[in-house]
Design a protein around this motif. Structure first.
Motif, mmCIF file in Angstrom:
data_model
loop_
_atom_site.group_PDB
_atom_site.id
_atom_site.type_symbol
_atom_site.label_atom_id
_atom_site.label_comp_id
_atom_site.label_asym_id
_atom_site.label_seq_id
_atom_site.Cartn_x
_atom_site.Cartn_y
_atom_site.Cartn_z
ATOM 1 N N ARG A 234 3.971 4.368 13.948
ATOM 2 C CA ARG A 234 3.860 5.785 13.585
ATOM 3 C C ARG A 234 4.853 6.051 12.449
ATOM 4 O O ARG A 234 6.050 5.811 12.595
ATOM 5 N N ILE A 235 4.329 6.565 11.348
ATOM 6 C CA ILE A 235 5.123 6.802 10.144
ATOM 7 C C ILE A 235 5.242 8.308 9.952
ATOM 8 O O ILE A 235 4.226 9.011 9.846
ATOM 9 N N THR A 236 6.470 8.784 9.913
ATOM 10 C CA THR A 236 6.708 10.215 9.820
ATOM 11 C C THR A 236 7.547 10.578 8.606
ATOM 12 O O THR A 236 7.829 11.731 8.391
ATOM 13 N N TYR B 246 0.845 -1.193 0.000
ATOM 14 C CA TYR B 246 0.000 0.000 0.000
ATOM 15 C C TYR B 246 0.883 1.247 0.000
ATOM 16 O O TYR B 246 1.757 1.391 0.853
ATOM 17 N N ALA B 247 0.609 2.144 -0.937
ATOM 18 C CA ALA B 247 1.383 3.382 -1.019
ATOM 19 C C ALA B 247 0.959 4.350 0.077
ATOM 20 O O ALA B 247 -0.218 4.409 0.455
ATOM 21 N N LEU B 248 1.915 5.122 0.577
ATOM 22 C CA LEU B 248 1.608 6.158 1.567
ATOM 23 C C LEU B 248 2.554 7.332 1.410
ATOM 24 O O LEU B 248 3.675 7.204 0.931
ATOM 25 N N THR B 249 2.063 8.492 1.823
ATOM 26 C CA THR B 249 2.839 9.734 1.820
ATOM 27 C C THR B 249 2.475 10.529 3.053
ATOM 28 O O THR B 249 1.287 10.696 3.355
ATOM 29 N N VAL B 250 3.465 11.014 3.776
ATOM 30 C CA VAL B 250 3.236 11.873 4.934
ATOM 31 C C VAL B 250 3.478 13.324 4.516
ATOM 32 O O VAL B 250 4.549 13.679 4.038
ATOM 33 N N GLY B 251 2.447 14.166 4.698
ATOM 34 C CA GLY B 251 2.526 15.540 4.239
ATOM 35 C C GLY B 251 3.425 16.412 5.096
ATOM 36 O O GLY B 251 3.426 16.321 6.330
ATOM 37 N N ALA B 252 4.165 17.291 4.437
ATOM 38 C CA ALA B 252 5.001 18.268 5.133
ATOM 39 C C ALA B 252 4.159 19.449 5.593
ATOM 40 O O ALA B 252 3.103 19.748 5.026
ATOM 41 N N THR C 237 6.435 -4.059 6.863
ATOM 42 C CA THR C 237 7.701 -3.578 6.321
ATOM 43 C C THR C 237 7.437 -2.351 5.449
ATOM 44 O O THR C 237 6.384 -2.235 4.823
ATOM 45 N N PHE C 238 8.418 -1.453 5.429
ATOM 46 C CA PHE C 238 8.274 -0.197 4.696
ATOM 47 C C PHE C 238 9.495 0.015 3.820
ATOM 48 O O PHE C 238 10.613 -0.317 4.199
ATOM 49 N N THR C 239 9.254 0.590 2.649
ATOM 50 C CA THR C 239 10.339 0.906 1.728
ATOM 51 C C THR C 239 10.228 2.376 1.335
ATOM 52 O O THR C 239 9.265 3.059 1.659
ATOM 53 N N GLY C 240 11.237 2.861 0.628
ATOM 54 C CA GLY C 240 11.192 4.226 0.115
ATOM 55 C C GLY C 240 11.687 5.272 1.080
ATOM 56 O O GLY C 240 11.444 6.468 0.874
ATOM 57 N N GLY C 241 12.353 4.862 2.148
ATOM 58 C CA GLY C 241 12.984 5.821 3.040
ATOM 59 C C GLY C 241 12.094 6.444 4.088
ATOM 60 O O GLY C 241 12.488 7.438 4.704
ATOM 61 N N VAL C 242 10.892 5.902 4.306
ATOM 62 C CA VAL C 242 10.045 6.473 5.355
ATOM 63 C C VAL C 242 10.609 6.122 6.728
ATOM 64 O O VAL C 242 11.249 5.088 6.926
ATOM 65 N N ALA C 243 10.372 7.008 7.691
ATOM 66 C CA ALA C 243 10.762 6.763 9.079
ATOM 67 C C ALA C 243 9.558 6.206 9.823
ATOM 68 O O ALA C 243 8.432 6.686 9.660
ATOM 69 N N SER C 244 9.794 5.184 10.641
ATOM 70 C CA SER C 244 8.690 4.593 11.389
ATOM 71 C C SER C 244 9.177 4.124 12.751
ATOM 72 O O SER C 244 10.356 3.819 12.944
ATOM 73 N N PHE C 245 8.223 4.072 13.702
ATOM 74 C CA PHE C 245 8.507 3.606 15.053
ATOM 75 C C PHE C 245 7.323 2.784 15.516
ATOM 76 O O PHE C 245 6.177 3.204 15.358
ATOM 77 N N THR C 246 7.580 1.604 16.103
ATOM 78 C CA THR C 246 6.509 0.679 16.473
ATOM 79 C C THR C 246 6.536 0.381 17.965
ATOM 80 O O THR C 246 7.591 0.061 18.528
ATOM 81 N N ASN C 247 5.357 0.496 18.602
ATOM 82 C CA ASN C 247 5.134 0.063 19.981
ATOM 83 C C ASN C 247 4.237 -1.175 19.976
ATOM 84 O O ASN C 247 3.457 -1.383 19.036
ATOM 85 N N THR C 248 4.312 -1.946 21.046
ATOM 86 C CA THR C 248 3.488 -3.146 21.190
ATOM 87 C C THR C 248 2.758 -3.104 22.522
ATOM 88 O O THR C 248 3.337 -2.765 23.553
ATOM 89 N N SER C 249 1.461 -3.458 22.508
ATOM 90 C CA SER C 249 0.674 -3.491 23.737
ATOM 91 C C SER C 249 -0.591 -4.304 23.519
ATOM 92 O O SER C 249 -1.272 -4.131 22.493
ATOM 93 N N GLY C 250 -0.910 -5.200 24.466
ATOM 94 C CA GLY C 250 -2.190 -5.899 24.476
ATOM 95 C C GLY C 250 -2.494 -6.678 23.222
ATOM 96 O O GLY C 250 -3.648 -6.739 22.798
ATOM 97 N N GLY C 251 -1.480 -7.268 22.611
ATOM 98 C CA GLY C 251 -1.691 -8.071 21.420
ATOM 99 C C GLY C 251 -1.739 -7.281 20.118
ATOM 100 O O GLY C 251 -2.092 -7.840 19.072
#
Length: 265
Positions: A263-265, A54-60, A244-258
């Motif tokens: 967060r993709i920035t 799935y394509a995504l873009t985060v706006g500046a 998994t993410f490609t194209g140089g996006v920054a992401s951070f993942t937390n885990t809780s309750g299954g």
């Protein structure tokens, strides 16, 4: 892309970039309105295929003064960038949430239905000059009054169970022509406050879609408008899924309750 396995339910928050406030003393654009917060779309019920990319873009966020934020997109979902605040002789822009108008010869910006709200009106009355607040995802921007510039509209408080709630897409506050700190406050969700005659405006908070504060309070002094805050895309999905993410996006993942929250920035 989500990896192996069958289709699964995905929660998402798609926040566009917030707009900059209006006004610049260096450009003789005085007493500007606050920038509108970035458009916000969210859902708890999107079914996705783990074998599909799935394509995504985060706006500046909008840069400097009088600039709209950029759209954020995920799959077939588009959140519109915030609308820039108005300045003397310049109307506020439409967007996810609209920008606040300047103190004169300027009209408010309109928000996108389902994503945000309109900006507030500026004021030019009896020596009381103030810009309107930018709209937020949760409320319209405040109108300037005889005592204070317009407050940025509140953002929306989104809960992504089982993770903590957070406000997004607050509007920027309007600027004010005095030395008494009567600028408009930024809206909850990353909106920046406006400028006064000896204080620069504050930019919208990064990764919230907050609008920047209005500027342009007087020629030859400080008072630049604030930039808009960048957007963010938040995805919540079962712990069994590996994204998994490609194209140089920054992401951070937390885990809780299954579940995982990325967060993709």
């Amino acid at each position: 892309r989500g990896g192996d396995g069958g289709p699964f339910n995905l929660q998402y928050i798609v926040v566009a970039g917030g707009a900059s406030g209006g006004g610049s003393p260096s450009s003789s654009q005085f007493i500007g309105g606050g920038g509108g917060g970035g458009g916000l779309l969210s859902s708890t019920g999107l079914t996705v295929d783990p074998e599909t990319a799935y394509a995504l873009t985060v706006g500046a966020g909008g840069a400097l003064h009088n600039n709209n934020g950029s759209n954020s997109t995920f799959h077939n979902i588009t959140s519109n960038g915030g609308g820039a605040g108005g300045a003397q002789g310049l109307n506020a822009a439409n967007g996810g949430s609209g920008g606040g108008s300047a103190y004169q010869t300027s009209s408010i910006g309109s928000g996108t239905v389902g994503q945000g709200n309109n900006g507030g009106n500026g004021l030019n009355s009896g020596g009381n000059h103030g810009g309107g607040g930018g709209g937020g995802a949760g409320a319209v921007g405040g109108n300037a009054s005889i005592s204070r510039a317009g407050t940025g509209g509140a953002g929306s408080n989104i809960t992504t169970t089982p993770f903590a709630s957070q406000y997004y897409s607050g509007g920027g506050g309007g600027s004010r022509y005095d030395y008494l700190n009567n600028y408009g406050y930024g809206g909850s969700g990353g909106g920046g406050r406006g400028a006064d005659r000896d204080t620069n405006a504050v930019s919208g908070l990064a990764n919230t879609g907050g609008g920047g504060g209005g500027g342009g309070t007087a020629s030859g002094v400080t008072g630049e408008a604030g930039a808009g805050g960048s957007g963010v895309i938040v995805l919540i999905y079962p712990n069994s899924v590996t994204a998994t993410f490609t194209g140089g996006v920054a992401s951070f993942t937390n885990t809780s309750g299954g579940f995982k929250e990325t967060r993709i920035t």
